[in-house]
Motif scaffolding. Sequence first.
Motif, PDB file in Angstrom:
ATOM      1  N   ARG A  94      11.687  30.937   8.538  1.00 65.91           N
ATOM      2  CA  ARG A  94      11.843  32.323   8.983  1.00 65.91           C
ATOM      3  C   ARG A  94      10.760  33.203   8.364  1.00 65.91           C
ATOM      4  NH1 ARG A  94      15.635  34.311   6.145  1.00 65.91           N
ATOM      5  NH2 ARG A  94      17.160  32.796   6.888  1.00 65.91           N
ATOM      6  N   VAL A  95      10.530  33.041   7.058  1.00 65.56           N
ATOM      7  CA  VAL A  95       9.482  33.827   6.404  1.00 65.56           C
ATOM      8  C   VAL A  95       8.104  33.365   6.863  1.00 65.56           C
ATOM      9  CG1 VAL A  95       8.521  34.562   4.185  1.00 65.56           C
ATOM     10  CG2 VAL A  95      10.987  34.291   4.437  1.00 65.56           C
ATOM     11  N   LEU A  96       7.955  32.064   7.086  1.00 69.04           N
ATOM     12  CA  LEU A  96       6.681  31.560   7.594  1.00 69.04           C
ATOM     13  C   LEU A  96       6.350  32.202   8.937  1.00 69.04           C
ATOM     14  CD1 LEU A  96       4.257  29.652   7.414  1.00 69.04           C
ATOM     15  CD2 LEU A  96       5.691  27.851   8.440  1.00 69.04           C
ATOM     16  N   GLY A  97       7.362  32.394   9.772  1.00 72.07           N
ATOM     17  CA  GLY A  97       7.142  33.067  11.049  1.00 72.07           C
ATOM     18  C   GLY A  97       6.593  34.465  10.865  1.00 72.07           C
ATOM     19  N   ARG A  98       7.150  35.197   9.910  1.00 72.31           N
ATOM     20  CA  ARG A  98       6.642  36.545   9.634  1.00 72.31           C
ATOM     21  C   ARG A  98       5.199  36.498   9.143  1.00 72.31           C
ATOM     22  NH1 ARG A  98       9.869  39.564   5.425  1.00 72.31           N
ATOM     23  NH2 ARG A  98       8.270  41.111   5.930  1.00 72.31           N
ATOM     24  N   VAL A  99       4.915  35.529   8.291  1.00 76.12           N
ATOM     25  CA  VAL A  99       3.556  35.387   7.764  1.00 76.12           C
ATOM     26  C   VAL A  99       2.571  35.105   8.895  1.00 76.12           C
ATOM     27  CG1 VAL A  99       2.049  33.974   6.324  1.00 76.12           C
ATOM     28  CG2 VAL A  99       4.298  34.647   5.463  1.00 76.12           C
ATOM     29  N   LYS A 108       2.020  30.337  16.554  1.00 80.16           N
ATOM     30  CA  LYS A 108       2.498  29.621  15.359  1.00 80.16           C
ATOM     31  C   LYS A 108       3.769  30.265  14.827  1.00 80.16           C
ATOM     32  CE  LYS A 108      -1.562  27.288  13.502  1.00 80.16           C
ATOM     33  NZ  LYS A 108      -2.335  27.019  12.280  1.00 80.16           N
ATOM     34  N   ALA A 109       3.852  31.601  14.921  1.00 80.41           N
ATOM     35  CA  ALA A 109       5.067  32.299  14.495  1.00 80.41           C
ATOM     36  C   ALA A 109       6.258  31.851  15.337  1.00 80.41           C
ATOM     37  CB  ALA A 109       4.867  33.805  14.594  1.00 80.41           C
ATOM     38  N   VAL A 110       6.060  31.760  16.644  1.00 85.16           N
ATOM     39  CA  VAL A 110       7.123  31.286  17.537  1.00 85.16           C
ATOM     40  C   VAL A 110       7.579  29.888  17.113  1.00 85.16           C
ATOM     41  CG1 VAL A 110       7.597  30.480  19.895  1.00 85.16           C
ATOM     42  CG2 VAL A 110       6.518  32.709  19.526  1.00 85.16           C
ATOM     43  N   ASP A 111       6.631  29.010  16.837  1.00 86.78           N
ATOM     44  CA  ASP A 111       6.979  27.645  16.416  1.00 86.78           C
ATOM     45  C   ASP A 111       7.790  27.660  15.122  1.00 86.78           C
ATOM     46  OD1 ASP A 111       5.658  26.599  18.603  1.00 86.78           O
ATOM     47  OD2 ASP A 111       3.822  26.120  17.497  1.00 86.78           O
ATOM     48  N   ALA A 112       7.390  28.521  14.177  1.00 89.88           N
ATOM     49  CA  ALA A 112       8.096  28.577  12.895  1.00 89.88           C
ATOM     50  C   ALA A 112       9.526  29.072  13.089  1.00 89.88           C
ATOM     51  CB  ALA A 112       7.343  29.486  11.919  1.00 89.88           C
ATOM     52  N   TYR A 113       9.708  30.118  13.890  1.00 87.66           N
ATOM     53  CA  TYR A 113      11.057  30.632  14.136  1.00 87.66           C
ATOM     54  C   TYR A 113      11.904  29.593  14.869  1.00 87.66           C
ATOM     55  CZ  TYR A 113       9.358  35.311  12.868  1.00 87.66           C
ATOM     56  OH  TYR A 113       8.830  36.393  12.212  1.00 87.66           O
ATOM     57  N   ARG A 114      11.290  28.878  15.809  1.00 91.72           N
ATOM     58  CA  ARG A 114      12.049  27.849  16.528  1.00 91.72           C
ATOM     59  C   ARG A 114      12.478  26.727  15.588  1.00 91.72           C
ATOM     60  NH1 ARG A 114       8.695  28.124  22.165  1.00 91.72           N
ATOM     61  NH2 ARG A 114      10.191  29.444  23.252  1.00 91.72           N
ATOM     62  N   THR A 115      11.627  26.401  14.618  1.00 87.46           N
ATOM     63  CA  THR A 115      12.007  25.383  13.637  1.00 87.46           C
ATOM     64  C   THR A 115      13.180  25.865  12.799  1.00 87.46           C
ATOM     65  OG1 THR A 115       9.740  24.537  13.536  1.00 87.46           O
ATOM     66  CG2 THR A 115      11.193  23.979  11.701  1.00 87.46           C
ATOM     67  N   ALA A 116      13.137  27.142  12.382  1.00 90.77           N
ATOM     68  CA  ALA A 116      14.251  27.705  11.607  1.00 90.77           C
ATOM     69  C   ALA A 116      15.551  27.605  12.392  1.00 90.77           C
ATOM     70  CB  ALA A 116      13.963  29.161  11.232  1.00 90.77           C
ATOM     71  N   VAL A 117      15.495  27.943  13.684  1.00 88.90           N
ATOM     72  CA  VAL A 117      16.695  27.912  14.531  1.00 88.90           C
ATOM     73  C   VAL A 117      17.161  26.480  14.770  1.00 88.90           C
ATOM     74  CG1 VAL A 117      17.566  28.454  16.841  1.00 88.90           C
ATOM     75  CG2 VAL A 117      16.177  30.132  15.603  1.00 88.90           C
TER      76      VAL A 117
END
Length: 199
Positions: A94-99, A108-117
Amino acid sequence: AGRFADAVTGFIGYTASKPTNPWGHYMLGLSAWKSGDLTMAETELARVVELDSTHVKGWINLGRVLLDEKRPAAALEAVDRAKEIDPKSPDVYRVLGRVESDLGLPEKAVDAYRTAVSIDDKDTWALNNLGLQLLELSRPEEALGPLARAVAVKPDVAVFHNNLGMALEHAGYFAAAADQYTLAVGIDSTHTRASANLG
């Protein structure tokens, strides 16, 4: 109780008596962050990971503070360290997505948020942030799913209803969008963005 300045005072005393306990510095760092003292927050959270290099929460929250300081490159280093230690933490992604978003890397943010979910499908802030990122990419239809899920999991959060309303509006579902904005204002009458969107 939201008395973060008092918490800072208390944890300053604690860390003075137990300077090698990383959790004391962690709580002082969080309290300083919540009270608006980013310099102290960064110092204390850096001390946490100096004392315990495997302190995942220390690295994650150091990343958050660095983001607030508008230093996304440094935040990425901190979050990457957290990911090395705990690659299954939704908080990390989630924080990686913000970064990634702050670094101008929206896909890349979308990918990070999708991984969190994918790790925790009830992580409402990851769902919310995923939806907002998709909205920023002009993909409102894709944003509907995660934002609707955030509202379903936590129906009492005004910001989630407002953001779902924005996705519905941009997708052309104006009546449904108005319903979401109305719900947001009903939950929080001071939510000026939802009021403006409803207007």
